[in-house]
Design an enzyme around this catalytic site. Sequence first.
Site, mmCIF file in Angstrom:
data_model
loop_
_atom_site.group_PDB
_atom_site.id
_atom_site.type_symbol
_atom_site.label_atom_id
_atom_site.label_comp_id
_atom_site.label_asym_id
_atom_site.label_seq_id
_atom_site.Cartn_x
_atom_site.Cartn_y
_atom_site.Cartn_z
ATOM 1 N N GLU A 40 51.973 21.770 41.568
ATOM 2 C CA GLU A 40 52.157 20.483 42.222
ATOM 3 C C GLU A 40 53.408 20.573 43.102
ATOM 4 O O GLU A 40 54.354 21.299 42.801
ATOM 5 C CB GLU A 40 52.349 19.427 41.131
ATOM 6 C CG GLU A 40 52.674 18.026 41.601
ATOM 7 C CD GLU A 40 53.018 17.097 40.438
ATOM 8 O OE1 GLU A 40 52.802 15.888 40.575
ATOM 9 O OE2 GLU A 40 53.516 17.579 39.395
ATOM 10 N N LYS A 115 45.884 12.919 42.716
ATOM 11 C CA LYS A 115 46.327 12.626 41.350
ATOM 12 C C LYS A 115 46.004 11.179 40.975
ATOM 13 O O LYS A 115 46.431 10.238 41.642
ATOM 14 C CB LYS A 115 47.835 12.883 41.261
ATOM 15 C CG LYS A 115 48.461 12.691 39.894
ATOM 16 C CD LYS A 115 49.946 13.020 40.014
ATOM 17 C CE LYS A 115 50.702 12.821 38.718
ATOM 18 N NZ LYS A 115 52.158 13.104 38.922
ATOM 19 N N CYS A 151 49.461 17.501 36.697
ATOM 20 C CA CYS A 151 50.649 17.157 35.906
ATOM 21 C C CYS A 151 50.418 16.013 34.908
ATOM 22 O O CYS A 151 49.843 16.218 33.857
ATOM 23 C CB CYS A 151 51.810 16.846 36.860
ATOM 24 S SG CYS A 151 53.442 16.974 36.072
#
Length: 264
Positions: A40, A115, A151
């Site tokens: 990321e 995300k 993440c």
Amino acid sequence: MRIAAAQILSTGDPEKNLVTVTEAVREAAAAGARVVVLPEASSQAFGTGRLDERAEELDGPFAEGVRAVAEETGTVVVVGMFRPADQAFRDGRTVNRVFNTALITGPGVDDHYDKIHTYDAFDYEESATVKPGERVVTFDVDGVRLGVAICFDLRFPELFRELACRGAHAVVVPTSWADGPGKLEQWLLVTRARAMDTGCYIVGADQALPEEETDGPTGVGHSVVVGPDAGIVEEAGDRPGIIYADIDTEAVAQQRRTLPVLPR
């Protein structure tokens, strides 16, 4: 199918970071990797300035540079970047938000994942500057189906179960996992837990641990490949480097027969 998790340490300069990404992809391809996963925020590290000022579209210089090295090496590359999203009114001012995106590109593949779960926790509100995504994404390489998460998504098992129910044999997770008390232990715990939830391989590519303290969340290192039985297949140290693993779809099928945790 051989997959690589390339642990790099990105900076605030997208051009410099593209060079780092390019070198890592070439190294991984030379070692036989068909898929290369990078962290990321590979295009711009957190804490290095406003994300909206360096965010690029999917046809911008960073993404096009990644496409070029993917085509050159015959690999599929998954790499974190930021791209423009929308405007939001926060604390009396207008904020240009970005998407926290994983670009997915290579021969036969050109997609992206935004995300879904922004880091709104511990008195921090990532959604103030990052617009949450909505689309669940999988892609296929050499008969292997891969899902994508980023993440903080690791804290939400329902996303990983959805990816597994869509046929994912592995989930790749570009990450910038902030350092701090207990954070390394949590990283290894949640990656293994998501494997237990799904019978999938989990391939987590984290930012390397900086040698000096930084202003933003970078990484703890320890990029990891977890097997479908939740055992650690490969684990990096805390400095830049690349780890490799072979994705065995039969091992996934066997795990799911032995421990059928997914809906029938």
